[in-house]
Design a protein around this motif. Structure first.
Motif, PDB file in Angstrom:
ATOM      1  N   ALA A  88       0.793  -1.317   0.206  1.00 38.06           N
ATOM      2  CA  ALA A  88       0.249  -0.280   0.211  1.00 38.06           C
ATOM      3  C   ALA A  88       0.673   1.059   0.193  1.00 38.06           C
ATOM      4  N   ALA A  89       1.960   1.184   0.426  1.00 41.64           N
ATOM      5  CA  ALA A  89       2.809   2.496   0.471  1.00 41.64           C
ATOM      6  C   ALA A  89       3.991   1.982  -0.331  1.00 41.64           C
ATOM      7  N   ILE A  90       4.013   1.439  -1.440  1.00 41.88           N
ATOM      8  CA  ILE A  90       4.449   1.216  -2.711  1.00 41.88           C
ATOM      9  C   ILE A  90       3.294   2.365  -3.241  1.00 41.88           C
ATOM     10  N   LYS A  91       2.560   1.770  -3.576  1.00 39.52           N
ATOM     11  CA  LYS A  91       1.569   2.246  -4.264  1.00 39.52           C
ATOM     12  C   LYS A  91       1.260   3.953  -3.828  1.00 39.52           C
ATOM     13  N   TRP A  92       0.517   3.564  -2.826  1.00 39.62           N
ATOM     14  CA  TRP A  92       0.723   5.366  -2.621  1.00 39.62           C
ATOM     15  C   TRP A  92       2.245   6.304  -3.223  1.00 39.62           C
ATOM     16  N   MET A  93       3.478   5.989  -2.671  1.00 38.60           N
ATOM     17  CA  MET A  93       4.459   6.912  -3.500  1.00 38.60           C
ATOM     18  C   MET A  93       4.223   6.759  -4.940  1.00 38.60           C
ATOM     19  N   ARG A  94       3.815   5.686  -5.636  1.00 40.55           N
ATOM     20  CA  ARG A  94       4.148   5.543  -6.595  1.00 40.55           C
ATOM     21  C   ARG A  94       3.252   6.548  -7.472  1.00 40.55           C
ATOM     22  N   ALA A  95       1.854   6.810  -6.894  1.00 44.06           N
ATOM     23  CA  ALA A  95       0.565   7.267  -7.345  1.00 44.06           C
ATOM     24  C   ALA A  95       1.071   9.200  -6.890  1.00 44.06           C
ATOM     25  N   ALA A  96       1.853   9.190  -6.031  1.00 42.74           N
ATOM     26  CA  ALA A  96       2.251  10.563  -6.198  1.00 42.74           C
ATOM     27  C   ALA A  96       2.774  10.638  -6.503  1.00 42.74           C
ATOM     28  N   ASP A  97       4.156  10.272  -6.862  1.00 45.98           N
ATOM     29  CA  ASP A  97       5.209  11.137  -7.186  1.00 45.98           C
ATOM     30  C   ASP A  97       5.605   9.302  -8.284  1.00 45.98           C
ATOM     31  N   PRO A  98       5.311   9.210  -9.772  1.00 51.12           N
ATOM     32  CA  PRO A  98       5.520   8.482 -10.391  1.00 51.12           C
ATOM     33  C   PRO A  98       7.330   8.038 -10.703  1.00 51.12           C
ATOM     34  N   GLU A  99       7.765   9.118 -10.483  1.00 48.93           N
ATOM     35  CA  GLU A  99       9.805   9.117 -10.931  1.00 48.93           C
ATOM     36  C   GLU A  99      10.551   8.766  -9.607  1.00 48.93           C
ATOM     37  N   THR A 100       9.638   9.035  -8.532  1.00 51.35           N
ATOM     38  CA  THR A 100      10.568   8.932  -6.844  1.00 51.35           C
ATOM     39  C   THR A 100      11.265   7.175  -7.196  1.00 51.35           C
ATOM     40  N   ILE A 101      11.957   7.064  -6.586  1.00 54.56           N
ATOM     41  CA  ILE A 101      12.815   6.098  -6.779  1.00 54.56           C
ATOM     42  C   ILE A 101      12.264   5.329  -4.935  1.00 54.56           C
ATOM     43  N   ILE A 102      11.808   4.452  -4.362  1.00 51.89           N
ATOM     44  CA  ILE A 102      11.089   3.949  -3.363  1.00 51.89           C
ATOM     45  C   ILE A 102      12.334   3.048  -2.794  1.00 51.89           C
ATOM     46  N   THR A 103      13.071   3.397  -1.598  1.00 57.80           N
ATOM     47  CA  THR A 103      13.742   2.408  -0.405  1.00 57.80           C
ATOM     48  C   THR A 103      12.693   2.723   0.690  1.00 57.80           C
ATOM     49  N   PRO A 104      13.736   1.573   1.105  1.00 52.38           N
ATOM     50  CA  PRO A 104      12.865   0.945   2.671  1.00 52.38           C
ATOM     51  C   PRO A 104      12.360   1.408   3.375  1.00 52.38           C
ATOM     52  N   GLY A 105      13.322   2.943   3.096  1.00 52.99           N
ATOM     53  CA  GLY A 105      13.744   4.105   4.443  1.00 52.99           C
ATOM     54  C   GLY A 105      12.401   4.964   3.681  1.00 52.99           C
ATOM     55  N   LYS A 106      12.160   4.985   2.575  1.00 51.96           N
ATOM     56  CA  LYS A 106      11.209   5.970   2.296  1.00 51.96           C
ATOM     57  C   LYS A 106       9.651   4.621   2.997  1.00 51.96           C
ATOM     58  N   ILE A 107       9.704   4.390   2.661  1.00 47.64           N
ATOM     59  CA  ILE A 107       8.155   2.681   3.325  1.00 47.64           C
ATOM     60  C   ILE A 107       8.225   3.217   4.500  1.00 47.64           C
ATOM     61  N   TYR A 108       9.678   3.374   5.532  1.00 48.71           N
ATOM     62  CA  TYR A 108       9.146   3.422   6.966  1.00 48.71           C
ATOM     63  C   TYR A 108       8.378   4.701   7.437  1.00 48.71           C
ATOM     64  N   HIS A 109       9.103   5.322   6.512  1.00 47.52           N
ATOM     65  CA  HIS A 109       8.848   6.739   7.060  1.00 47.52           C
ATOM     66  C   HIS A 109       7.172   7.055   6.560  1.00 47.52           C
ATOM     67  N   ALA A 110       6.934   6.152   4.850  1.00 45.59           N
ATOM     68  CA  ALA A 110       5.446   6.330   4.727  1.00 45.59           C
ATOM     69  C   ALA A 110       4.688   5.892   5.588  1.00 45.59           C
ATOM     70  N   LEU A 111       5.436   5.162   6.660  1.00 38.18           N
ATOM     71  CA  LEU A 111       4.282   4.139   7.405  1.00 38.18           C
ATOM     72  C   LEU A 111       4.304   5.321   8.905  1.00 38.18           C
ATOM     73  N   GLY A 112       5.210   5.761   9.163  1.00 43.99           N
ATOM     74  CA  GLY A 112       5.924   6.825  10.167  1.00 43.99           C
ATOM     75  C   GLY A 112       6.235   5.801  10.888  1.00 43.99           C
ATOM     76  N   LYS A 113       6.852   4.874  10.505  1.00 38.49           N
ATOM     77  CA  LYS A 113       8.229   3.977  11.572  1.00 38.49           C
ATOM     78  C   LYS A 113       9.116   3.487  11.747  1.00 38.49           C
ATOM     79  N   ARG A 114       9.889   3.356  12.130  1.00 36.06           N
ATOM     80  CA  ARG A 114      11.288   3.364  12.113  1.00 36.06           C
ATOM     81  C   ARG A 114      12.157   2.181  12.067  1.00 36.06           C
ATOM     82  N   ALA A 115      12.813   1.220  11.070  1.00 40.18           N
ATOM     83  CA  ALA A 115      13.691   0.285  11.471  1.00 40.18           C
ATOM     84  C   ALA A 115      14.031   0.164  12.811  1.00 40.18           C
ATOM     85  N   ASP A 116      14.263  -1.318  13.044  1.00 39.71           N
ATOM     86  CA  ASP A 116      15.295  -0.754  13.993  1.00 39.71           C
ATOM     87  C   ASP A 116      16.223  -1.882  14.460  1.00 39.71           C
ATOM     88  N   CYS A 117      16.080  -3.872  14.951  1.00 38.84           N
ATOM     89  CA  CYS A 117      16.829  -4.720  14.229  1.00 38.84           C
ATOM     90  C   CYS A 117      17.576  -4.637  13.092  1.00 38.84           C
TER      91      CYS A 117
END
Length: 91
Positions: free
Chosen positions: A16-45
């Protein structure tokens, strides 16, 4: 399926986060960090990162994958690893 147990992120949330980012900006490079940020969370271990990346690879909306997702792992290339155990965690 839960991908990250530390932050309770499921594969459906990742897609869902990937689809949301792709709809907002089709040219964006999607990374795990951007997905965590979009979900309002941070990587832990970092233990979830292989499964996290695999989930990203199988998402049809990803389209343009950054090099970290396209590249084969060193083991697949036949290059020996650095001696890390398979369960290595990022601190």
């Amino acid at each position: 399926m839960i991908v990250c147990h530390c932050t309770q992120i499921s594969d459906h949330e990742i897609v869902a986060a990937i689809k949301w980012m792709r709809a907002a900006d089709p040219e964006t490079i999607i990374t795990p960090g951007k997905i965590y940020h979009a979900l309002g969370k941070r990587a832990d271990c970092g233990g979830c990162m292989p499964l996290f990346l695999d989930t990203m690879r199988h998402c049809a909306s990803l389209e343009v994958a950054p090099p970290i997702l396209r590249a084969k792992t060193d083991r697949q290339k036949g290059i020996p690893d650095e001696g890390r155990r398979k369960g290595h965690r990022i601190s």
